[in-house]
Design an enzyme around this catalytic site. Structure first.
Site, PDB file in Angstrom:
ATOM      1  N   TYR A  84       0.843  -1.197   0.000  1.00 60.26           N
ATOM      2  CA  TYR A  84       0.000   0.000   0.000  1.00 60.26           C
ATOM      3  C   TYR A  84       0.881   1.251   0.000  1.00 60.26           C
ATOM      4  O   TYR A  84       0.657   2.186  -0.776  1.00 60.26           O
ATOM      5  CB  TYR A  84      -0.933  -0.031   1.209  1.00 60.26           C
ATOM      6  CG  TYR A  84      -1.779   1.208   1.375  1.00 60.26           C
ATOM      7  CD1 TYR A  84      -2.807   1.489   0.483  1.00 60.26           C
ATOM      8  CD2 TYR A  84      -1.552   2.096   2.420  1.00 60.26           C
ATOM      9  CE1 TYR A  84      -3.584   2.634   0.626  1.00 60.26           C
ATOM     10  CE2 TYR A  84      -2.327   3.235   2.573  1.00 60.26           C
ATOM     11  CZ  TYR A  84      -3.332   3.495   1.675  1.00 60.26           C
ATOM     12  OH  TYR A  84      -4.089   4.627   1.817  1.00 60.26           O
ATOM     13  N   GLU A 135     -11.719   5.463   4.736  1.00 60.43           N
ATOM     14  CA  GLU A 135     -11.210   6.292   5.840  1.00 60.43           C
ATOM     15  C   GLU A 135     -12.249   6.365   6.962  1.00 60.43           C
ATOM     16  O   GLU A 135     -11.905   6.323   8.139  1.00 60.43           O
ATOM     17  CB  GLU A 135     -10.829   7.690   5.363  1.00 60.43           C
ATOM     18  CG  GLU A 135      -9.610   7.748   4.457  1.00 60.43           C
ATOM     19  CD  GLU A 135      -8.297   7.354   5.109  1.00 60.43           C
ATOM     20  OE1 GLU A 135      -8.209   7.264   6.355  1.00 60.43           O
ATOM     21  OE2 GLU A 135      -7.334   7.119   4.360  1.00 60.43           O
ATOM     22  N   TRP A 155      -5.475   0.746  10.221  1.00 62.05           N
ATOM     23  CA  TRP A 155      -5.622   0.780   8.770  1.00 62.05           C
ATOM     24  C   TRP A 155      -5.406  -0.615   8.189  1.00 62.05           C
ATOM     25  O   TRP A 155      -5.996  -0.981   7.174  1.00 62.05           O
ATOM     26  CB  TRP A 155      -4.663   1.796   8.152  1.00 62.05           C
ATOM     27  CG  TRP A 155      -4.839   1.953   6.678  1.00 62.05           C
ATOM     28  CD1 TRP A 155      -3.930   1.649   5.723  1.00 62.05           C
ATOM     29  CD2 TRP A 155      -5.999   2.424   5.977  1.00 62.05           C
ATOM     30  NE1 TRP A 155      -4.453   1.907   4.465  1.00 62.05           N
ATOM     31  CE2 TRP A 155      -5.726   2.384   4.604  1.00 62.05           C
ATOM     32  CE3 TRP A 155      -7.259   2.880   6.391  1.00 62.05           C
ATOM     33  CZ2 TRP A 155      -6.642   2.772   3.632  1.00 62.05           C
ATOM     34  CZ3 TRP A 155      -8.178   3.264   5.420  1.00 62.05           C
ATOM     35  CH2 TRP A 155      -7.859   3.214   4.065  1.00 62.05           C
TER      36      TRP A 155
END
Length: 190
Positions: free
Chosen positions: A24, A46, A54
């Site tokens: 990522y 988000e 995350w």
């Protein structure tokens, strides 16, 4: 900063510990995103990340895409209470009713923008380019721009878009470049 043992590249330290994080970081985080569906996906993810790691979201990303019709705004905007119930039963995503309902509301708010393009709206809050930070301690959690973005999105009916979430969105979509100076990822201009 540290390098992955297999390639010797220096990366932002937060990307350590997981190949998923590293990929990522290397391929996506901080790269400019201007396509509406991709931006809607990022806003949605988000929001789901709020209060979580995350990494949890990255691990479930394909499930989120499946559950939310690849983040097609028109489709998600038509979701009903039956869809909310279906999503609440889907163990492949984060089953948080407020976040699920926010994603649907955000799809509707995106459509309500009318002639205003989502990318145009979001990028209007991008701050001027600045040098990359030397250390993680120089990276803010909130900025005047992210506060203004969150305020405007809320005014337009978006949910789960506070100043911290808005700043994370800015980082993820390349509105700001918070890769550290020593990071191998090249600087990309928007």
């Amino acid at each position: 900063m540290t390098g992955a043992p297999d390639d010797g590249l220096v990366r932002c330290a937060w990307s350590d510990g997981s190949a998923l994080y590293r990929d990522y970081h290397d391929r996506e985080w901080g790269r400019p995103v201007r396509e509406a569906t991709a931006l809607f996906e990022r806003i949605s993810l988000e929001a789901f990340q709020s209060g979580l790691s995350w990494l949890v979201i990255l691990r479930k990303r394909e499930n989120f895409r499946r559950a939310f019709a690849d983040f097609d705004v028109e489709t998600v905007a038509r979701y009903t209470d039956a869809d909310v119930a279906r999503l609440m039963a889907d163990a492949g995503i984060v089953r948080n009713r407020a976040k699920i309902e926010a994603t649907i509301a955000n799809a509707r708010a995106t459509i309500a923008l009318g002639s205003t393009d989502l990318a145009e709206l979001l990028w209007s809050f991008a701050p001027p380019a600045r040098p990359r930070p030397a250390d993680l301690s120089e990276i803010p959690a909130v900025t005047p721009e992210s506060t203004a973005m969150a305020r405007e999105l809320k005014r337009r009916g978006f949910r789960f878009v506070g100043p911290t979430t808005a700043y994370a969105l800015m980082q993820a979509t390349g509105m700001v470049d918070d890769h550290l100076q020593s990071c191998w990822v090249p600087t990309v201009t928007a």
